[in-house]
Design a protein around this motif. Structure first.
Motif, PDB file in Angstrom:
ATOM      1  N   MET A 164      64.390 -42.582  15.431  1.00  0.00           N
ATOM      2  CA  MET A 164      65.073 -43.487  15.254  1.00  0.00           C
ATOM      3  C   MET A 164      67.010 -43.711  14.815  1.00  0.00           C
ATOM      4  N   SER A 165      67.828 -42.826  15.200  1.00  0.00           N
ATOM      5  CA  SER A 165      69.121 -42.681  14.610  1.00  0.00           C
ATOM      6  C   SER A 165      69.857 -43.572  14.545  1.00  0.00           C
ATOM      7  N   THR A 166      71.341 -43.526  13.822  1.00  0.00           N
ATOM      8  CA  THR A 166      71.610 -44.787  14.154  1.00  0.00           C
ATOM      9  C   THR A 166      72.841 -44.208  15.215  1.00  0.00           C
ATOM     10  N   LYS A 167      73.338 -43.117  15.759  1.00  0.00           N
ATOM     11  CA  LYS A 167      73.572 -42.581  16.860  1.00  0.00           C
ATOM     12  C   LYS A 167      73.186 -43.243  17.689  1.00  0.00           C
ATOM     13  N   GLY A 168      71.996 -43.477  18.033  1.00  0.00           N
ATOM     14  CA  GLY A 168      70.661 -43.084  19.470  1.00  0.00           C
ATOM     15  C   GLY A 168      71.163 -44.883  19.691  1.00  0.00           C
ATOM     16  N   TRP A 169      71.747 -45.855  18.433  1.00  0.00           N
ATOM     17  CA  TRP A 169      71.642 -47.158  19.333  1.00  0.00           C
ATOM     18  C   TRP A 169      72.854 -47.733  19.407  1.00  0.00           C
ATOM     19  N   ILE A 170      73.551 -46.773  18.386  1.00  0.00           N
ATOM     20  CA  ILE A 170      74.823 -47.502  19.026  1.00  0.00           C
ATOM     21  C   ILE A 170      75.185 -46.875  20.615  1.00  0.00           C
ATOM     22  N   ALA A 171      74.808 -45.014  20.856  1.00  0.00           N
ATOM     23  CA  ALA A 171      74.275 -44.786  22.800  1.00  0.00           C
ATOM     24  C   ALA A 171      73.635 -45.994  23.342  1.00  0.00           C
ATOM     25  N   ASP A 172      72.758 -46.568  23.100  1.00  0.00           N
ATOM     26  CA  ASP A 172      72.233 -47.827  23.984  1.00  0.00           C
ATOM     27  C   ASP A 172      72.710 -48.865  24.275  1.00  0.00           C
ATOM     28  N   THR A 173      73.906 -49.101  23.000  1.00  0.00           N
ATOM     29  CA  THR A 173      74.953 -50.319  23.080  1.00  0.00           C
ATOM     30  C   THR A 173      76.093 -49.940  23.340  1.00  0.00           C
ATOM     31  N   LEU A 174      76.413 -49.199  23.945  1.00  0.00           N
ATOM     32  CA  LEU A 174      77.316 -48.812  24.534  1.00  0.00           C
ATOM     33  C   LEU A 174      76.872 -48.885  26.129  1.00  0.00           C
ATOM     34  N   VAL A 175      75.584 -48.099  26.271  1.00  0.00           N
ATOM     35  CA  VAL A 175      75.202 -48.223  27.999  1.00  0.00           C
ATOM     36  C   VAL A 175      74.786 -49.495  28.478  1.00  0.00           C
ATOM     37  N   LEU A 176      74.309 -50.244  27.422  1.00  0.00           N
ATOM     38  CA  LEU A 176      74.118 -51.803  27.581  1.00  0.00           C
ATOM     39  C   LEU A 176      75.678 -52.615  28.776  1.00  0.00           C
ATOM     40  N   PHE A 177      76.942 -52.385  27.713  1.00  0.00           N
ATOM     41  CA  PHE A 177      78.110 -52.624  27.910  1.00  0.00           C
ATOM     42  C   PHE A 177      78.599 -52.347  29.557  1.00  0.00           C
TER      43      PHE A 177
ATOM     44  N   TRP B 192      69.315 -68.513   2.914  1.00  0.00           N
ATOM     45  CA  TRP B 192      70.192 -67.185   3.156  1.00  0.00           C
ATOM     46  C   TRP B 192      70.370 -65.653   3.343  1.00  0.00           C
ATOM     47  N   LEU B 193      69.288 -65.921   2.190  1.00  0.00           N
ATOM     48  CA  LEU B 193      69.301 -64.735   2.499  1.00  0.00           C
ATOM     49  C   LEU B 193      67.759 -64.347   2.931  1.00  0.00           C
ATOM     50  N   ALA B 194      66.578 -65.034   3.058  1.00  0.00           N
ATOM     51  CA  ALA B 194      65.205 -64.725   3.655  1.00  0.00           C
ATOM     52  C   ALA B 194      65.935 -65.180   5.311  1.00  0.00           C
ATOM     53  N   MET B 195      66.680 -65.683   6.120  1.00  0.00           N
ATOM     54  CA  MET B 195      67.483 -65.496   7.507  1.00  0.00           C
ATOM     55  C   MET B 195      67.914 -64.382   7.785  1.00  0.00           C
ATOM     56  N   GLY B 196      68.695 -63.651   6.282  1.00  0.00           N
ATOM     57  CA  GLY B 196      69.692 -62.067   6.218  1.00  0.00           C
ATOM     58  C   GLY B 196      68.472 -61.264   6.835  1.00  0.00           C
ATOM     59  N   GLY B 197      67.377 -61.851   5.872  1.00  0.00           N
ATOM     60  CA  GLY B 197      66.546 -60.276   5.793  1.00  0.00           C
ATOM     61  C   GLY B 197      65.318 -60.732   7.012  1.00  0.00           C
ATOM     62  N   TRP B 198      64.643 -61.947   7.680  1.00  0.00           N
ATOM     63  CA  TRP B 198      63.598 -61.696   8.366  1.00  0.00           C
ATOM     64  C   TRP B 198      64.233 -61.246  10.149  1.00  0.00           C
ATOM     65  N   SER B 199      65.958 -61.782   9.585  1.00  0.00           N
ATOM     66  CA  SER B 199      66.331 -61.502  11.402  1.00  0.00           C
ATOM     67  C   SER B 199      67.023 -59.899  12.015  1.00  0.00           C
ATOM     68  N   LEU B 200      67.055 -59.257  10.277  1.00  0.00           N
ATOM     69  CA  LEU B 200      67.527 -57.708  10.914  1.00  0.00           C
ATOM     70  C   LEU B 200      66.083 -56.911  10.611  1.00  0.00           C
TER      71      LEU B 200
ATOM     72  N   VAL C 248      65.561 -54.757  13.773  1.00  0.00           N
ATOM     73  CA  VAL C 248      65.041 -53.328  14.286  1.00  0.00           C
ATOM     74  C   VAL C 248      63.150 -53.232  14.631  1.00  0.00           C
ATOM     75  N   VAL C 249      62.555 -53.863  14.291  1.00  0.00           N
ATOM     76  CA  VAL C 249      61.175 -53.709  15.251  1.00  0.00           C
ATOM     77  C   VAL C 249      61.752 -53.612  16.215  1.00  0.00           C
ATOM     78  N   GLY C 250      62.078 -55.217  16.648  1.00  0.00           N
ATOM     79  CA  GLY C 250      61.999 -55.050  18.142  1.00  0.00           C
ATOM     80  C   GLY C 250      62.380 -53.488  18.934  1.00  0.00           C
ATOM     81  N   ILE C 251      63.926 -53.216  18.033  1.00  0.00           N
ATOM     82  CA  ILE C 251      64.448 -51.951  19.316  1.00  0.00           C
ATOM     83  C   ILE C 251      63.587 -50.980  18.756  1.00  0.00           C
ATOM     84  N   TYR C 252      63.376 -50.351  17.907  1.00  0.00           N
ATOM     85  CA  TYR C 252      62.270 -49.489  17.602  1.00  0.00           C
ATOM     86  C   TYR C 252      60.999 -49.630  18.722  1.00  0.00           C
ATOM     87  N   THR C 253      60.582 -50.672  18.607  1.00  0.00           N
ATOM     88  CA  THR C 253      58.849 -51.094  19.470  1.00  0.00           C
ATOM     89  C   THR C 253      59.705 -50.210  21.345  1.00  0.00           C
TER      90      THR C 253
END
Length: 263
Positions: free
Chosen positions: A1-14, A234-242, A246-251
């Motif tokens: 799961m590369s950063t390039k792949g995530w960026i490419a998917d986001t651009l396709v969604l746009f 704030w720390l917990a919200m940021g950690g759980w959101s991230l 990540v788990v959602g996109i990866y799956t």
């Protein structure tokens, strides 16, 4: 799961944003088709929950610490979370014909589910702000933190929706398991009670395990207590959101190629 792949998917969604808009508009039309009150039902649902829980918990069960302001602070973000999670389990399955016949980024389906429920959440918040003024007698300055908490919860919900929509495509029982789980999660999440009520009973540690607790404690700080949410929230919200994102996109990326075979 590369950063390039995530960026490419986001651009396709746009590039497919028009399809996303059409799916959201279709869901809104289907939901309120033939209804006399239309969008008002989006407001009446959380409002009825606030009235029922306030009356039952405060006046029937005698829990004096629970006020209508505390209930309305928790119910609106809870309805957004619960409705989105439950409906996301069907976002791929209910669009099986579309998935089989047309090529498009499959991520659009759970994203449209999140967006559809978020629109209703925003409508409820429009009513929520005057309600806070009526119930408190003022609008606390700490409401400026409310949009930031909403943004972090939105990311968490998006990650959960991507994960559940993908998994349910292969394991249909997840849909029913999610509905049952949500009833349990509602009572172990501080939707109707605040942190001090939990801490006084020595149960605080159990709520730190629940990812949703930090979001609802932060909402209560911002609205009910008129305080800046604690740094650990704030720390917990940021950690759980991230982590959820990540788990959602990866799956989703690992399984989307097999959706057509399973539908």
């Amino acid at each position: 799961m590369s950063t390039k792949g995530w960026i490419a998917d986001t651009l396709v969604l746009f590039r497919y944003r028009e399809l996303l808009q059409r799916l959201i508009a279709k869901d809104l039309k289907v939901k309120y088709r033939g209804s006399y009150l239309g969008f008002l039902w989006s407001l009446l649902n959380p409002l009825s929950l606030v009235v029922v829980y306030s009356l039952v918990l405060r006046y029937v069960m005698g829990v004096r610490e629970i006020s209508p302001l505390l209930v309305v602070t928790g119910i609106i973000p809870w309805v957004f979370f619960a409705n989105t999670v439950n409906s996301s389990t069907e976002s791929i399955i209910s669009n099986a014909n579309l998935v089989k016949k047309i090529f498009f980024p499959r991520e659009i389906l759970p994203v449209s589910t999140v967006a559809f429920n978020f629109i209703q959440f925003i409508m409820a918040v429009v009513v929520f702000i005057p309600a806070v003024y009526v119930l408190r007698g003022d609008l606390p300055w700490t409401l400026v933190f409310y949009p930031m908490i909403v943004a972090l919860q939105w990311i968490f919900v998006l990650g959960a929706a991507l994960f559940l929509s993908a998994v349910t495509t292969f394991y249909k029982d997840v849909r029913y398991l999610t509905e049952v789980t949500m009833m349990i999660v509602f009572w172990i999440t501080p939707v109707l009670y605040h942190y001090q009520m939990v801490a006084d009973k020595g149960l605080a540690v159990y709520f730190w395990i629940n990812p949703l607790s930090s979001y609802f404690f932060a909402y209560q700080s911002s609205v009910y207590f008129a305080e800046i949410p604690r740094w650990e929230h704030w720390l917990a919200m940021g950690g759980w959101s991230l982590a959820a994102l990540v788990v959602g996109i990866y799956t989703f990326r690992r399984t989307r190629a097999k959706f057509v075979e399973e539908l």
